[in-house]
Design an enzyme around this catalytic site. Structure first.
Site, mmCIF file in Angstrom:
data_model
loop_
_atom_site.group_PDB
_atom_site.id
_atom_site.type_symbol
_atom_site.label_atom_id
_atom_site.label_comp_id
_atom_site.label_asym_id
_atom_site.label_seq_id
_atom_site.Cartn_x
_atom_site.Cartn_y
_atom_site.Cartn_z
ATOM 1 N N ASP A 189 -3.716 20.414 -13.499
ATOM 2 C CA ASP A 189 -3.999 19.128 -14.137
ATOM 3 C C ASP A 189 -3.430 19.208 -15.549
ATOM 4 O OD1 ASP A 189 -5.165 17.041 -15.606
ATOM 5 O OD2 ASP A 189 -6.988 17.041 -14.388
ATOM 6 N N ARG A 193 0.836 -1.208 0.000
ATOM 7 C CA ARG A 193 0.000 0.000 0.000
ATOM 8 C C ARG A 193 0.864 1.248 0.000
ATOM 9 N NH1 ARG A 193 -1.904 1.882 4.578
ATOM 10 N NH2 ARG A 193 -2.478 -0.135 5.442
ATOM 11 N N LYS A 240 -5.076 8.288 -19.353
ATOM 12 C CA LYS A 240 -5.277 8.890 -20.667
ATOM 13 C C LYS A 240 -4.002 8.780 -21.507
ATOM 14 C CE LYS A 240 -9.276 9.850 -18.886
ATOM 15 N NZ LYS A 240 -9.548 11.154 -18.284
ATOM 16 N N TYR A 280 -12.164 19.335 -15.423
ATOM 17 C CA TYR A 280 -12.706 18.003 -15.700
ATOM 18 C C TYR A 280 -13.973 17.778 -14.855
ATOM 19 C CZ TYR A 280 -12.872 12.911 -15.764
ATOM 20 O OH TYR A 280 -13.269 11.606 -15.890
HETATM 21 C C1 LIG Z 1 -9.883 11.535 -17.058
HETATM 22 C C2 LIG Z 1 -9.433 12.772 -16.435
HETATM 23 C C3 LIG Z 1 -9.321 12.857 -15.031
HETATM 24 C C4 LIG Z 1 -9.698 11.728 -14.116
HETATM 25 O O1 LIG Z 1 -8.883 10.615 -14.306
HETATM 26 P P1 LIG Z 1 -9.350 9.095 -13.964
HETATM 27 O O2 LIG Z 1 -8.110 8.316 -14.211
HETATM 28 O O3 LIG Z 1 -10.481 8.764 -14.879
HETATM 29 O O4 LIG Z 1 -9.797 9.096 -12.555
HETATM 30 C C5 LIG Z 1 -8.853 14.051 -14.508
HETATM 31 N N1 LIG Z 1 -8.538 15.111 -15.279
HETATM 32 C C6 LIG Z 1 -8.646 15.064 -16.622
HETATM 33 C C7 LIG Z 1 -8.293 16.261 -17.420
HETATM 34 C C8 LIG Z 1 -9.098 13.903 -17.241
HETATM 35 O O5 LIG Z 1 -9.218 13.854 -18.574
#
Ligand SMILES: *Cc1c(COP(=O)(O)O)cnc(C)c1O
Length: 399
Positions: free
Chosen positions: A183, A58, A208, A111
């Site tokens: 982000d 963990r 992504k 997001y």
């Molecule tokens: C998909 C996404 C998230 C969240 O990510 P997960 O892996 O689905 O939890 C956060 N920020 C952006 C810009 C995203 O495209």
């Protein structure tokens, strides 16, 4: 001094060396939940952090560590810690620094999941949230100047790829002693390195573009050691740990990150230029287009404009309903950033959590299509869109 290593080389080599065993040239997937010690003193030293090593899955794991080290290098950061998903990275980072009575300033176009944290969960914890118009730098500066603990950014944004001037926002945030968090999922470290521009913490949904193959969930946060340590501690206790198998898949995906992003940048630009010539298309949003309001800022702070674009079609959701199923080389799905092209209506994907009224207020028409350019041959992608538009019924074209 050694010459600075380029991103493409880093994507392949960074973070791996320390984890290779038995002469293996590839990082092994270490599935072991715990790590044993015969020497009680050594065990103790590792457990209290005086000596490097692993204790329990963990907290840390060798495969996971290789992933963190690779992202850290690509983002020019001192340290990185990883998570089970991108949302876990975001929620754990905010949870580490925000307490009742604190204030956070952000933008309206984050997001969808992040927006829910801002509008649903943080207020319940008595954190004051101020969401400004995305791209309105004066409005953000004004709110930040009133004082805040965190300034949270995302650029380019989902789904209309709006651009925020990172250096300008860093100055506003640091003037009031705020932590500036971004982000960077849409840009990836190939196109944009926010830490170079002064940002304190960079977050990715590794699900992504980093992984790039839509086969593993993950998240990561990078920044100064002293900050990342606190986030790591929050995560090791709260438990949103990245699984070693997912870490391996993300690591493997990242070996081609620079190749994929280069191709996706090119494909997205050509698709955006093609869409501008289509009668049925009302609007095309892509920062690589000169008429995009964020084009000049994007050019200044990004090395490429990214693989994400969006466009709105005449006839709204009725046209979307006919058009998208006709595409042969696109998954109709909620994710983005994979090697295959992915399309979806914003109302079903990025902003499914919002009501139609909320979407309208955010400038997201019901007929907006999000397009994540894959690495296919561009001629095939354009031909695919051409045949899909050509297949629309007469009465729709007339609209
Ligand atoms: C998909 C996404 C998230 C969240 O990510 P997960 O892996 O689905 O939890 C956060 N920020 C952006 C810009 C995203 O495209």
């Amino acid at each position: 001094m050694m010459k600075e290593i380029n991103k493409g080389t880093q994507a392949l080599w960074a973070g791996e060396k320390d984890q290779l065993v038995h002469g293996a040239t590839q990082v092994p997937v270490v599935h072991s939940v715990s790590f044993g010690y015969d020497d009680m003193d050594e065990w103790y030293e590792v457990a209290v952090g005086n000596k490097t090593g692993h204790i329990y899955g963990r907290n840390t794991n060798p495969t996971v560590q290789a992933f963190e080290d690779k992202v850290k290098t690509l983002e020019e950061a001192e340290a990185a810690t990883s998570f089970s998903t991108g949302m876990a990275a975001i929620s754990n980072t905010l949870g580490t620094f925000l307490f009742p009575g604190d204030r956070i300033v952000s933008i309206k176009d984050t997001y969808g999941g992040t927006n829910k944290i801002f509008t649903e969960f943080l207020p319940k914890q008595h954190v004051d949230v101020e969401l400004c118009e995305t791209g309105n730098h004066e409005a953000i500066e004004e709110e930040v100047a009133k004082g805040c603990k965190v300034l949270y950014l995302e650029t380019p944004t989902n789904p209309t790829v709006k651009i925020t001037d990172i250096e300008r926002m860093v100055k506003a945030g640091h003037d009031v002693g705020a932590l500036v968090i971004i982000d960077n999922t849409f840009a990836t470290p190939i196109n944009q390195n926010p830490i170079e521009l002064g940002v304190d913490l960079v977050i990715h949904s590794a699900t992504k573009f980093l992984g790039g193959h839509a086969d593993a969930l993950g998240g990561v946060v990078c920044g100064r050691e002293e900050l990342v340590e606190q986030i790591y501690h929050y995560r090791e206790i709260n438990g949103a740990t990245l699984d070693p198998m997912a870490a391996y898949l993300l690591l493997r995906g990242m070996k081609t990150l620079h190749l994929r992003i280069g191709r996706q940048n090119e494909n997205a630009q050509k698709i955006a230029e093609y869409l501008k010539t289509v009668d049925m298309v009302d609007d095309v949003f892509y920062p690589g287009l000169e008429e995009h309001p964020g084009h000049d800022i994007a050019k200044k702070q990004m090395r490429g404009f990214g693989g994400m674009l969006s466009f709105s079609v005449k006839g709204g959701i009725d046209t979307v309903r006919h058009l998208l199923p006709k595409l042969q080389f696109a998954n109709r799905a909620a994710n983005l950033g994979a090697v295959e092209t992915i399309v979806g209506p914003a109302r079903t994907t990025s902003h499914v959590e919002c009501t139609p009224e909320e979407r309208a207020a955010m400038g997201i028409p019901e007929g907006l299509i999000r397009y994540s350019a894959g690495i296919e041959d561009i001629d095939d992608l354009i031909a695919d869109l051409e045949q899909a538009f050509a297949s629309l019924p007469e009465n729709m074209l007339a609209k």
